[in-house]
Write a protein that holds these residues in place. Structure first.
Motif, PDB file in Angstrom:
ATOM      1  N   GLN A 161      -3.124  -3.045   3.096  1.00 53.81           N
ATOM      2  CA  GLN A 161      -1.676  -3.690   3.040  1.00 53.81           C
ATOM      3  C   GLN A 161      -0.912  -3.359   1.701  1.00 53.81           C
ATOM      4  O   GLN A 161       0.071  -3.982   1.517  1.00 53.81           O
ATOM      5  N   VAL A 162      -1.653  -2.618   0.842  1.00 50.01           N
ATOM      6  CA  VAL A 162      -0.928  -2.468  -0.469  1.00 50.01           C
ATOM      7  C   VAL A 162       0.498  -1.882   0.041  1.00 50.01           C
ATOM      8  O   VAL A 162       1.334  -2.179  -0.619  1.00 50.01           O
ATOM      9  N   SER A 163       0.658  -0.946   1.246  1.00 45.46           N
ATOM     10  CA  SER A 163       1.938  -0.331   1.536  1.00 45.46           C
ATOM     11  C   SER A 163       3.029  -1.331   1.812  1.00 45.46           C
ATOM     12  O   SER A 163       3.981  -1.182   1.960  1.00 45.46           O
ATOM     13  N   THR A 164       2.402  -2.600   2.554  1.00 46.65           N
ATOM     14  CA  THR A 164       3.276  -3.528   2.932  1.00 46.65           C
ATOM     15  C   THR A 164       3.113  -4.916   2.260  1.00 46.65           C
ATOM     16  O   THR A 164       3.048  -6.096   2.767  1.00 46.65           O
ATOM     17  N   TRP A 165       2.847  -4.874   0.914  1.00 44.15           N
ATOM     18  CA  TRP A 165       2.161  -6.066   0.388  1.00 44.15           C
ATOM     19  C   TRP A 165       3.238  -7.282   0.293  1.00 44.15           C
ATOM     20  O   TRP A 165       2.795  -8.341   0.346  1.00 44.15           O
ATOM     21  N   HIS A 166       4.601  -6.792   0.418  1.00 48.00           N
ATOM     22  CA  HIS A 166       5.613  -7.946   0.614  1.00 48.00           C
ATOM     23  C   HIS A 166       5.333  -8.923   1.651  1.00 48.00           C
ATOM     24  O   HIS A 166       5.676  -9.999   1.766  1.00 48.00           O
ATOM     25  N   GLU A 167       4.796  -8.325   2.793  1.00 49.73           N
ATOM     26  CA  GLU A 167       4.559  -8.984   4.186  1.00 49.73           C
ATOM     27  C   GLU A 167       3.000  -9.462   4.369  1.00 49.73           C
ATOM     28  O   GLU A 167       2.622 -10.015   5.365  1.00 49.73           O
ATOM     29  N   ALA A 168       2.417  -9.126   3.555  1.00 51.47           N
ATOM     30  CA  ALA A 168       0.819  -9.289   3.750  1.00 51.47           C
ATOM     31  C   ALA A 168       0.400 -10.835   3.629  1.00 51.47           C
ATOM     32  O   ALA A 168      -0.728 -10.952   3.649  1.00 51.47           O
ATOM     33  N   GLY A 169       1.028 -11.583   3.130  1.00 53.67           N
ATOM     34  CA  GLY A 169       0.582 -13.095   2.993  1.00 53.67           C
ATOM     35  C   GLY A 169      -0.316 -13.257   1.827  1.00 53.67           C
ATOM     36  O   GLY A 169      -0.350 -12.597   0.785  1.00 53.67           O
ATOM     37  N   ALA A 170      -1.424 -14.024   2.343  1.00 52.26           N
ATOM     38  CA  ALA A 170      -2.510 -14.435   1.420  1.00 52.26           C
ATOM     39  C   ALA A 170      -3.476 -13.390   1.114  1.00 52.26           C
ATOM     40  O   ALA A 170      -4.255 -13.712   0.674  1.00 52.26           O
ATOM     41  N   VAL A 171      -3.236 -12.049   1.823  1.00 49.93           N
ATOM     42  CA  VAL A 171      -3.886 -10.814   1.237  1.00 49.93           C
ATOM     43  C   VAL A 171      -4.319 -10.771   0.034  1.00 49.93           C
ATOM     44  O   VAL A 171      -5.238 -10.672  -0.456  1.00 49.93           O
ATOM     45  N   PHE A 172      -3.162 -10.920  -0.864  1.00 50.06           N
ATOM     46  CA  PHE A 172      -3.099 -10.777  -2.227  1.00 50.06           C
ATOM     47  C   PHE A 172      -2.998 -12.138  -2.803  1.00 50.06           C
ATOM     48  O   PHE A 172      -2.338 -13.023  -2.590  1.00 50.06           O
ATOM     49  N   THR A 173      -3.466 -12.313  -3.892  1.00 55.24           N
ATOM     50  CA  THR A 173      -3.163 -13.499  -4.884  1.00 55.24           C
ATOM     51  C   THR A 173      -1.808 -13.508  -5.432  1.00 55.24           C
ATOM     52  O   THR A 173      -1.239 -12.549  -5.505  1.00 55.24           O
ATOM     53  N   ASP A 174      -1.571 -14.657  -5.910  1.00 56.07           N
ATOM     54  CA  ASP A 174      -0.109 -14.759  -6.523  1.00 56.07           C
ATOM     55  C   ASP A 174      -0.216 -13.724  -7.707  1.00 56.07           C
ATOM     56  O   ASP A 174       1.037 -13.236  -7.971  1.00 56.07           O
ATOM     57  N   ALA A 175      -1.024 -13.702  -8.584  1.00 59.09           N
ATOM     58  CA  ALA A 175      -1.177 -12.554  -9.568  1.00 59.09           C
ATOM     59  C   ALA A 175      -1.145 -11.244  -9.202  1.00 59.09           C
ATOM     60  O   ALA A 175      -0.325 -10.589 -10.018  1.00 59.09           O
ATOM     61  N   GLU A 176      -1.755 -10.971  -8.144  1.00 57.97           N
ATOM     62  CA  GLU A 176      -1.646  -9.583  -7.684  1.00 57.97           C
ATOM     63  C   GLU A 176      -0.207  -9.309  -7.064  1.00 57.97           C
ATOM     64  O   GLU A 176       0.069  -8.322  -7.221  1.00 57.97           O
ATOM     65  N   ARG A 177       0.306 -10.259  -6.716  1.00 56.60           N
ATOM     66  CA  ARG A 177       1.523 -10.099  -5.934  1.00 56.60           C
ATOM     67  C   ARG A 177       2.713  -9.667  -6.985  1.00 56.60           C
ATOM     68  O   ARG A 177       3.626  -8.866  -7.026  1.00 56.60           O
ATOM     69  N   ALA A 178       2.358 -10.420  -8.280  1.00 57.55           N
ATOM     70  CA  ALA A 178       3.289 -10.272  -9.297  1.00 57.55           C
ATOM     71  C   ALA A 178       3.235  -8.992 -10.127  1.00 57.55           C
ATOM     72  O   ALA A 178       4.014  -8.177 -10.174  1.00 57.55           O
ATOM     73  N   VAL A 179       1.727  -8.570  -9.938  1.00 61.20           N
ATOM     74  CA  VAL A 179       1.657  -7.014 -10.515  1.00 61.20           C
ATOM     75  C   VAL A 179       2.161  -6.002  -9.476  1.00 61.20           C
ATOM     76  O   VAL A 179       2.766  -5.131  -9.989  1.00 61.20           O
ATOM     77  N   LEU A 180       1.983  -6.205  -8.195  1.00 57.18           N
ATOM     78  CA  LEU A 180       2.600  -5.171  -7.341  1.00 57.18           C
ATOM     79  C   LEU A 180       4.074  -5.226  -7.504  1.00 57.18           C
ATOM     80  O   LEU A 180       4.763  -4.306  -7.436  1.00 57.18           O
ATOM     81  N   ALA A 181       4.764  -6.349  -7.580  1.00 56.78           N
ATOM     82  CA  ALA A 181       6.132  -6.499  -7.981  1.00 56.78           C
ATOM     83  C   ALA A 181       6.492  -5.655  -9.031  1.00 56.78           C
ATOM     84  O   ALA A 181       7.451  -4.973  -9.016  1.00 56.78           O
ATOM     85  N   LEU A 182       5.876  -5.998 -10.070  1.00 53.56           N
ATOM     86  CA  LEU A 182       6.085  -5.145 -11.467  1.00 53.56           C
ATOM     87  C   LEU A 182       6.033  -3.611 -10.953  1.00 53.56           C
ATOM     88  O   LEU A 182       6.789  -2.865 -11.655  1.00 53.56           O
ATOM     89  N   THR A 183       4.943  -3.251 -10.336  1.00 56.49           N
ATOM     90  CA  THR A 183       4.803  -1.860 -10.092  1.00 56.49           C
ATOM     91  C   THR A 183       6.102  -1.172  -9.335  1.00 56.49           C
ATOM     92  O   THR A 183       6.492  -0.246  -9.991  1.00 56.49           O
ATOM     93  N   ASP A 184       6.433  -1.960  -8.522  1.00 56.19           N
ATOM     94  CA  ASP A 184       7.374  -1.551  -7.626  1.00 56.19           C
ATOM     95  C   ASP A 184       8.823  -1.291  -8.545  1.00 56.19           C
ATOM     96  O   ASP A 184       9.518  -0.260  -8.278  1.00 56.19           O
ATOM     97  N   GLU A 185       8.980  -2.434  -9.298  1.00 55.82           N
ATOM     98  CA  GLU A 185      10.258  -2.358  -9.952  1.00 55.82           C
ATOM     99  C   GLU A 185      10.034  -1.219 -11.247  1.00 55.82           C
ATOM    100  O   GLU A 185      11.321  -0.480 -11.428  1.00 55.82           O
ATOM    101  N   MET A 186       9.069  -1.182 -11.870  1.00 57.50           N
ATOM    102  CA  MET A 186       8.911  -0.207 -13.047  1.00 57.50           C
ATOM    103  C   MET A 186       8.899   1.406 -12.251  1.00 57.50           C
ATOM    104  O   MET A 186       9.432   2.086 -12.803  1.00 57.50           O
ATOM    105  N   THR A 187       8.371   1.597 -11.124  1.00 57.33           N
ATOM    106  CA  THR A 187       8.309   2.750 -10.552  1.00 57.33           C
ATOM    107  C   THR A 187       9.531   3.282  -9.907  1.00 57.33           C
ATOM    108  O   THR A 187      10.092   4.282 -10.110  1.00 57.33           O
ATOM    109  N   ARG A 188      10.329   2.280  -9.477  1.00 57.31           N
ATOM    110  CA  ARG A 188      11.775   2.451  -8.796  1.00 57.31           C
ATOM    111  C   ARG A 188      12.697   2.252  -9.924  1.00 57.31           C
ATOM    112  O   ARG A 188      13.836   1.951  -9.506  1.00 57.31           O
TER     113      ARG A 188
END
Length: 148
Positions: A71-98
């Protein structure tokens, strides 16, 4: 020779060693599975098959589940698979990478800062920057995962 590329880590092993030292220092401040999710996400965005393979295996070794890795590739749509903290980190990763002209949004930064200490935020930022560096070097060197 056409088709041959320099493998940067073999030609500059002292630099590679310093990068590994930075990774080890950053790793002291973050949960290993979170760090591997971050590295996997950035590697997916950068199209680095070598690093996707490496960080998927490392995450599995650290106890990460197959479902979450899928689900990492589709984390935006993965719902509760990731915690709020993990979702924040994945969003940071997306924005820093792009990263474009807008950089990292205040909302994304604030979400990360709401879950992590300043030291951990600095470590997260460094980890994203480092994996982007590794991805760019691996892709340019033409590194590919071995078939298992």
């Amino acid at each position: 020779m056409a088709g041959r590329r320099v493998v940067w880590s073999k030609k500059l092993p002292e630099v590679y060693g310093k990068f590994d030292e930075v990774d080890a220092l950053v790793g002291r401040h973050l949960d290993l599975t979170l760090l591997e999710l971050l590295k996997l996400r950035s590697s997916i965005l950068n199209g680095c098959a070598f690093c996707v393979d490496l960080h998927t295996r490392r995450a599995l070794d650290a106890g990460e589940t197959h479902q979450r890795l899928f689900q990492v590739s589709t984390w935006h749509e993965a719902g509760a698979v990731f915690t709020d903290a993990e979702r924040a980190v994945l969003a940071l990763t997306d924005e820093m990478t792009r990263m474009g002209e807008g950089g990292v949004s205040d909302a994304t930064y604030d979400a990360v800062a709401g879950h992590f200490s300043e030291e951990q935020v600095a470590a997260l930022m460094t980890a994203v920057a480092m994996i982007n560096l590794y991805n760019r070097l691996a892709v340019t060197s033409g590194l590919h995962p071995r078939r298992r």
